[in-house]
Each structure stands twice: as structure tokens, then as C-alpha cells.
Enzyme design. Sequence first.
Site, mmCIF file in Angstrom:
data_model
loop_
_atom_site.group_PDB
_atom_site.id
_atom_site.type_symbol
_atom_site.label_atom_id
_atom_site.label_comp_id
_atom_site.label_asym_id
_atom_site.label_seq_id
_atom_site.Cartn_x
_atom_site.Cartn_y
_atom_site.Cartn_z
ATOM 1 N N ASP A 205 -8.136 14.129 9.454
ATOM 2 C CA ASP A 205 -7.135 12.580 9.856
ATOM 3 C C ASP A 205 -8.704 11.792 10.479
ATOM 4 O O ASP A 205 -8.367 12.593 11.908
ATOM 5 C CB ASP A 205 -6.390 12.577 10.547
ATOM 6 C CG ASP A 205 -5.805 10.891 11.041
ATOM 7 O OD1 ASP A 205 -6.493 10.254 11.015
ATOM 8 O OD2 ASP A 205 -5.152 11.376 12.106
ATOM 9 N N TYR B 185 0.696 -1.058 -0.300
ATOM 10 C CA TYR B 185 -0.069 -0.155 -0.095
ATOM 11 C C TYR B 185 0.856 1.082 0.387
ATOM 12 O O TYR B 185 2.166 0.962 1.343
ATOM 13 C CB TYR B 185 -0.653 -0.263 1.385
ATOM 14 C CG TYR B 185 -2.113 1.011 1.567
ATOM 15 C CD1 TYR B 185 -2.917 1.291 1.068
ATOM 16 C CD2 TYR B 185 -1.547 1.711 2.906
ATOM 17 C CE1 TYR B 185 -3.488 2.184 1.005
ATOM 18 C CE2 TYR B 185 -2.538 2.712 3.088
ATOM 19 C CZ TYR B 185 -3.635 2.959 2.107
ATOM 20 O OH TYR B 185 -4.673 4.216 2.428
ATOM 21 N N HIS C 27 -8.280 8.708 11.928
ATOM 22 C CA HIS C 27 -7.913 7.294 13.110
ATOM 23 C C HIS C 27 -7.726 8.988 14.323
ATOM 24 O O HIS C 27 -7.273 9.386 15.418
ATOM 25 C CB HIS C 27 -6.540 7.476 12.873
ATOM 26 C CG HIS C 27 -7.073 6.642 11.751
ATOM 27 N ND1 HIS C 27 -6.348 7.378 10.240
ATOM 28 C CD2 HIS C 27 -6.709 4.898 11.333
ATOM 29 C CE1 HIS C 27 -6.580 6.754 9.731
ATOM 30 N NE2 HIS C 27 -6.353 5.756 10.206
ATOM 31 N N TYR D 240 -9.087 -4.936 9.424
ATOM 32 C CA TYR D 240 -8.065 -3.961 9.318
ATOM 33 C C TYR D 240 -7.840 -3.266 10.567
ATOM 34 O O TYR D 240 -8.087 -2.590 11.677
ATOM 35 C CB TYR D 240 -7.532 -3.567 7.931
ATOM 36 C CG TYR D 240 -5.944 -3.122 8.541
ATOM 37 C CD1 TYR D 240 -5.106 -4.280 8.317
ATOM 38 C CD2 TYR D 240 -5.476 -1.675 8.744
ATOM 39 C CE1 TYR D 240 -3.777 -3.978 9.311
ATOM 40 C CE2 TYR D 240 -4.751 -1.294 9.006
ATOM 41 C CZ TYR D 240 -3.610 -2.664 9.528
ATOM 42 O OH TYR D 240 -1.945 -1.795 9.862
ATOM 43 N N HIS D 241 -8.898 -1.982 10.200
ATOM 44 C CA HIS D 241 -9.290 -0.947 10.802
ATOM 45 C C HIS D 241 -9.537 -0.766 12.395
ATOM 46 O O HIS D 241 -9.418 0.161 12.954
ATOM 47 C CB HIS D 241 -9.904 0.295 9.771
ATOM 48 C CG HIS D 241 -9.418 0.112 8.662
ATOM 49 N ND1 HIS D 241 -10.129 -0.643 7.590
ATOM 50 C CD2 HIS D 241 -8.498 0.610 7.771
ATOM 51 C CE1 HIS D 241 -9.569 -0.467 6.351
ATOM 52 N NE2 HIS D 241 -8.677 0.352 6.985
ATOM 53 N N LYS E 155 -9.345 16.593 16.725
ATOM 54 C CA LYS E 155 -7.756 16.014 15.757
ATOM 55 C C LYS E 155 -7.575 17.218 14.899
ATOM 56 O O LYS E 155 -9.041 18.007 14.830
ATOM 57 C CB LYS E 155 -8.058 14.570 15.147
ATOM 58 C CG LYS E 155 -7.811 13.798 16.544
ATOM 59 C CD LYS E 155 -8.472 11.992 15.714
ATOM 60 C CE LYS E 155 -7.450 12.217 14.395
ATOM 61 N NZ LYS E 155 -6.355 11.857 14.990
#
Lengths: 323, 714
Positions: free
Chosen positions: B595, B80, B597, B234-235, B591
Site C-alpha cells: 500500500d 469502483y 498511500h 483524485y489522489h 508502511k
Amino acid sequence: MTIDELAKGVQEGKRRHLAKAITLVESNREADQQTAQDLISKVRSAKETIRVGISGVPGVGKSTFIEALGNLLIEEGLKVAVLAVDPSSPATGGSILGDKTRMETLSSKDEAFIRPSPTSGTLGGVAKRTRESMMLCEAAGYDVILVETVGVGQSEFEVASMVDCFLVLMLPGAGDSLQGIKRGIMEIIDILVINKADGDQEKMAKNAVTEYQNAFHLLTPKYDGIGVDFLTVSSIKKKRIDEAWEKIQGFISALKEKGIFEAQRKEQELNWFKRLVEDEVLRRLWGSETNKEKAAELVEQIKKGEITPVKAAYDFLSSEISR
Amino acid sequence: MSDNSSGKENWKKGVEKLLKGDKAESLNRQSPEGFEIQALYDSEDVSNRNVDPGYPGEFPFTRGPYSSMYTQRPWTIRQYAGFSTAEESNKFYRQALEKGQKGLSVAFDLATHRGYDSDHPRVVGDVGKAGVAIDSVEDMKILFDGIPLDKMSVSMTMNGAVIPIMAAYIVAAEEQGVSTEKLSGTIQNDILKEFMVRNTYIYPPQESMRLVSDIIEYTSEKMPRFNSISISGYHMQEAGADSALELAFTLADGLEYVKTAVESGLDVDAFAPRLSFFFAIGMNFLMEVSKLRAARTLWAELMKEHFEPKNQKSLMLRTHCQTSGWSLTAQDPLNNVVRTTIEAMAAVLGGTQSLHTNSYDEAISLPTETSSRIARNTQTIIQEETDITHTVDPLGGSYAIESMTHDLKEKAKTIINEVMEMGGMAKAIEEGYPKRKIEESAAIKQAGIDKGDITIVGVNKYVNEKEDPVDILDIDNTGVRDGQVDLIDEIKAKRDKVATKEALLAITEAARSGEGNILDLAVEATRRRATVGEISTALEQAWGRHTATNQTIKGVYESVYKSDKGYQEIKSKIDAFSEEEGRRPRILVVKMGQDGHDRGAKVVATAFADMGFDVDVGPLFSTPEEAAKQAIENDVHVIGVSTLAAGHKTLIPDLVKILKKEEAGDIIIVAGGVIPVQDYDFLYEAGVSAIFGPGTNIPKAASKVIDEIRAKKA
């Protein structure tokens, strides 16, 4: 920052100063409390404002409603302050205050001021702090003050006792046999808003209004000649938010026409005065060291059955009542 | 076999002798997933569980989706990557393909993910960081220049702006002379998990599901070799989910997509064979091997039960894997090479179809040329220097692996059943159930690390006192943005304005009416040179932008930690501060940039509140102006900036400037997340009081924050 600088900043509408002033009001230090009172006396304004309490159970969409309403008010050229009271935060330890995550567009506007407050350990409780913060916001030039509270505990009654108009949000489904409504709340509602009236829920919301109307019909109205108003909105789709604002304004005008508006604010202040005196008396009564000792002594005697509770109460008060 | 039970008794006796009196069972452990890991498994454990893994390539595919697996052809090495401009990324791809990489996997920048063109004011700090900036088909054409799209399989991690990106890819291929039926690859297109973790959504959930469904429909008709969705766990793991939660929520997401597509009128066999999956592989080696085996088994069973497909391929779970980014440490970063190797082995022994191995510096910054090479070679070495590929499912039949595969599968099944009872994954997400479970799991894990119950070498044990700085790749964010803006201006000047506008209106109309295929319309708009941002806006006009209701849990961190002495000390310190100050220390956890996350931010928020801070949580995707305004109104002592996408060098200095201008210079700023050591001095000079890298012990950080507030007051 000196108290005069702070007062000047608040009156000039400076965000930083207003925020600091509210911190002062919220402080648990007694010295700060004195300063806070000086500050409030300095900045008190005679500005015309509207104070609206907004309540409802968690998940009813209060923040989304306030976001939609607040943005509408700003479009009309008004400045909006939102004070959020969350009595569900714990008595000890810290809290998480996430309100603004749900008022994203409103919180970024220049004409909006949003202050969520923790409740833990505040001197005088939620009501005192919010009432004073409200005055500070008014002094800083905010036209409409929205006080948000979760429909838990006593907070709804506290908030209703300091605003001009008390609005309760309900969910479409909650109309079923009025289970969603808490005892005593019906008497303090001015406007009942069914939120989330969109898509499939639109019809349900309308039915709920009919049910509520029937139920409220049986109540003696809070004000002579001014009934409870009902409406359905969708905060997320921004539907009929303008109607909600019209209804609030309509309600306020009706109060003014009948001369209730000013009288009610005066009465709220008087009640507030009484309440403060009572709270302070109690605080001093239980707070003084000699009283604590005396009380402990009497408690022991009651436990042992050496004295009746009534006699103990008289003893306690007669020894201290002169102070 | 007949004296198996006496064999086991003998073993127990032997163990108990070694343990000097303790029971053999005392060696069993409780896994975070909530079942017991036995110190020993034997044939009885396998037979008691009624396990028969069968054969690879056959239902229920426990041992692999294909019969020959790696003995015929190994998994695809699919790294990736993407950064800066399309030109830079193209150069990087071409080099990697020469050096043994087999498939491409495009990382887009956050502005693109969220459907903003590079010239949008909200994305100033995000353009070209953490991925490549793609604003139009012209960028996409440059990205694949010299790479024949009929031969190269391309994976694209895109969920939010999935429509304009798919359209740009299709039109770029078209203009290369490649028709849609020849395209192979995968689009992530997994919007459900975005609402749980990662947060790169744009539209509300229901409308977003329409896009997923339109893409499935379009690809099933026109792109038979293209995977229409990559259902991603995954996340979730990266956000803190344990293996059972990851497995359960991913498969439940999968079922929801299948249901949506079937309800839109598609035959299950028309699209189910093109569904693909994506799992994270962390450090729990045996658990992760078992997870992939359990995933295949459970998916086959669930699909059979709920949708009764006729094609065997519809039952087959094929997956991509990536080694865990979260397991990487900023401290002693070369250790990460070892971690990644172990994780890669687990992915391979679990039977993955393709794999990305992380670079050792990813906890610090974007990978460099060196770190990328080592990451890629980790896979080529396993493929070509070892004998691992010579035998299909070499761990199959292991008592431990078969038992754990079974236990994990059962655990996941229980969670899936709970989700089903709520009415499926879309409903569960609306209620915030999976998000809450994942955040709880993350907070528990963090407390375990801070307390020292969970070892991370170089972080909370065997710490290397003298760290050598690591070379990093720094992107000139402003330079990239200027170049992108010029290109957008050029495209807009050249195109037929009326034609573009018509095509965009058609998209808005289709979004409103619910008629037509939106990808189809977007392809046409892209041909007419509509940009990614314009197509996103066309949909936004009909649907609006989604705002998440952000709930933060409380009490979980403390529940693990409270008995600890260090923890009580920090609590007392905070209480003392509150006493003096007249209120609790108040922190805004924010944040900035695009982004999404928010694991770090969430864990810090919940832990700080448990320790006694009043914590304000800022909305995701804040600008520095918005963050400053919130900090000022709430009169916080400190702003904690969580940054993982390299925007800090632009966004933090902006924040400082605004605070000063608003006479709020006394609010201190601390930063945490992925920040290269090389940037520390820059940030300190900009006015940051403290920086907390990955692996920071949270009570220590809290203590430092209190000290900094005090220092500022003095």
C-alpha cells in the site's frame, strides 16, 4: 540489561545489543556517559577494519552510492555498518531521519547495519558520538564502516578526522570553475567521485574529472607519494561501483605500505584525546555555578567600561585556574 | 443595473448594521487555495472578471463538454469495486449491473498494482485485499464472465502494471470473441501522479513514460473507443492538495502526456479526444463545482495554445469524478451518506461525465452489500427523483460560481506557469516540487483540524459518545492467496514453456532497445499464458524497480499550531521525557505491504517531529522483517504502523513475532489508519499498545504514545 550482557551481546554481533549500545553512547545523561565509557573499554577490538567517510552536497546521491557500494561489499563477503550524520537537523525539537528510505535493499540485508542519528543536544557533539559508535560497530564484527555526512558546516572536517579514507561525491556539472567545492575541503579529500555519470551526463562527468585533476595538481598532496584519486560512477545504474571499491582498497594498501595507516589511526586517537580534554575543560569552566556568577559579574563590568576585556580574562582565570 | 453600485453600498450598510460596527469585508474569507471568497458576489464581479461562460458543447466548454448534457442522458454511474477473487468480484459486478449501475470500474489488489503474482513472498498480506487479485488472463476471463465486453464499458485503475493488465483485458476479450476496436472504457495509465502521491509505480519515471506512450499509440490505432489515459487529480486531493493544486498539477500532467505522445510522432488529434480526466470531489461544495468548470475552460485554452489541434474534441475535457474518501469519517459513519450526497451533487452540478459515490463505511473497511447499495442509490436518486438533470449547467450564470470558476482558473494557471518554468511536470516531479506542495497543504489542513479551526462533525465537534458497531466485509486473505497460487501453478504446468519464454524475452529486448510497442508484445505473451508478474519482471530486467527518494517536510504543522495551549503542553511533556530518558522519544513510522498511500504516515511523521519526536521514516512497501530490523537498529521506542489497505491482520502479528524473536519485545507498536473497530481486540491481543483511527487528534495521539512508552518501561 546489565553492562556485561550488553558488552557480550555487542561482541557476539547481536543487532539489538549494538543498537542499545549506540543509544547509550548517544545519551545526553551524564550517568549514561560513564556507563558508555565502561562499555567501550570492555569491547574494544583489534580487528582490522576500514573506515570510510563519505560526503557531498544534498542531492548528490550519497545514499544511492552507499546503497550500491554496501551491496557490493556484502557480495564480497564483508559486513557493512553505515553511520549517518546529519548536521542540518535543527538544534531543538525532533528530527526526521529518512535515510533508510534511500537505502532500501541495503537496509534489509543481514550483513548491513544502518544507523541514522539525530544531532540535537548531543553531549560532545557529532564527532564524539560517531567515533564511539564506530568502535562499537567494529567490536560487533563489522568490517567496513561508512560514515555519511552532508557537506554542511564543520561536519566534513570532523568526519575526515576519524576515518582512514575520505571520499567526496560531486555532481557532473559542478566541475564548472570548481564552484562546487568548499574552501579547505580539497586538502582533506582522498578520493573524488563524480556521481550520476550516466546517459547525457557521462561526458560532462569526464570533463569534470579533467578539471578537478588540473586543479588538484597544484595542491601539496595530503600524503607523500599518494595523490588524490578520481573516478566517475553511476550509483543508480550501478556502474563502476566496483572501481570505486578498488580505489578505496588501493588507497588503504598504499597507506599501509608506507606505514601511514596505523600511525594515522594513532594520531587520530591522540588528537581525539586532546580534543576531549579541551572540550571537558571548557564545559567545566563554563558549567560551574560559581564560574557562571563570576563571569556574569565581569561581563557587566566590561559593559560599563569598568574593566578591559584582557584584565577581566586574567581575573576570571586566576580565580579559577587552580581548580 | 445603472444603480448597481449604490445597491452594493446599501447592502454593505445593511451588513455593517448587523455586524454592529465591523466592516462588511470582514465576512470575506481566505480560501486554502489562496484567493478571497467574498461574502457576496454581484453582476459587477462577473463583468470585472470579463467572464463569458458561453454555451455547453462549445469552446471553452465551461458549461459542459456536450450541448445536451444530462437532459438527453445522465452521467454514467460507475462504481469502483473489486475484492478477493475474480469469481467473487464477477458476482458482485453482475448484481450491481442489474441494480442500475451502467459501467464497470475494476479495483485491483495491491500485489497486482505493483506487478507481483499472488505467489510472491513480498505480497503475503496484500493478495485479494483492497481489490481483486489478477495474476493472468485466466483470472481476467473469470472477472468478465457473462459480461459482454463489446457492450460494457470497463474502467481499470491501473498504472504500475498497466502493460500486463491491458494485455490480459485485450486477450480476455479476444477469447470472448470481441475484437479490440469494439472495446470501450478507460485505463488510468497515469504514472506521473504515482510519483507524487499514491506510489504504485514500478519502473523509473522515464521508462514508465515510454509505457504510457506505447499504450496511447496502441489504442489510437486499434481501440478507437477506449480512453488511453485517465489523468487523475483524485489522489492528489486525497493526499491533501487543495482544489487549486489538484487542478493545476492534473492539467500539467495532462500537458506532459500530450507532449510525450506528440514527440513520439503521433498527431495530437489522433489521441487527444481519447484523453480523460479524474477528479476528487470534496466537501467545499461551491469550490468543487467551480473546479470542474474551471478545469474544462483551462484545458481547452491550454490545448489550443500549446498544440493547436484541428479537432474540437481535442480541446474538450471529459471527466470521471469520485466523492472524497478522505472526507469520510470512521466516527458516526452514517454521517458519510450525507457527505457523499453533497459531494455527488457538486460533481453533477459541475458537469461530470461519470461518477463513483463512496460507501459510508469506506473509512473503516471494504464496502458491504448494504453500503454499496446505498452508495449506488445516492446517484440513482439524484438522477431519477430530482429535477437536477432537467436543465443543463443550472448554476451557470450564478455570480458566485462564475467568479469562483474564474478565480480558481487563474490560480491554477499561475501554478501551471511555475511548473512550465521548471521545464514541465516530469522535471517538477523529479525535483519533488508538487509532492512538497501537496504535503505542506496536508499538514496545514491536519493542524487546522486538530486545532478545531476546521470542523468535522462527529470527529472534532458534536461527537457521538456511544458508537454502534458497523457491519464490515472481511476478506480471508490466506484463503484467496492459496486459491490464486494453485491457479498460477496450473497455468504454468499447462502452457508451452518455450513459447512463453520467447515472448517474455522479446519484451525485455524491446524495453532495452527502445524499439517496438511493448503492449503489442505483451498481448502476444499473454496469449501464450505469461502471467502478470512475469511480464512485469521481463520489463524489470531491463529497467529495474524504481525507489523513491523520500523527503519529509518539517515545521509546517507547527507553524499553524504553535500558539495553541494544548500543543505547548504536549511539547513540554515530550521535552520532559527527553530530559529523563537522555534522548528524544524515537518513533519509526512505517508502511508495510504494497500500500503506497502515505498521506497519513507523512502527516504523522512531520507533526511528531515538530512536536519533538525523532522520527524515522521507513521505506514504502516494507515487509515486517524489514520494519523490525530498522526499528531495532535505530533503537526506537515505538513503531507506528500506518495501514490503509486491510493488511494489518496479517502484517502486524508478524511484526510482533519477529520483534520478540530478536529480543526487542520492549519496542511498543501503535497502529493508525483504516482499521475496523472489530479488529481492535484482535490487534490488542496481538500486542498492539494503541490504535488511532481516522480523525485522531495528533497531539493527543502523541501524548498517548509517551504514556505507553512510560508504561512499558515501568
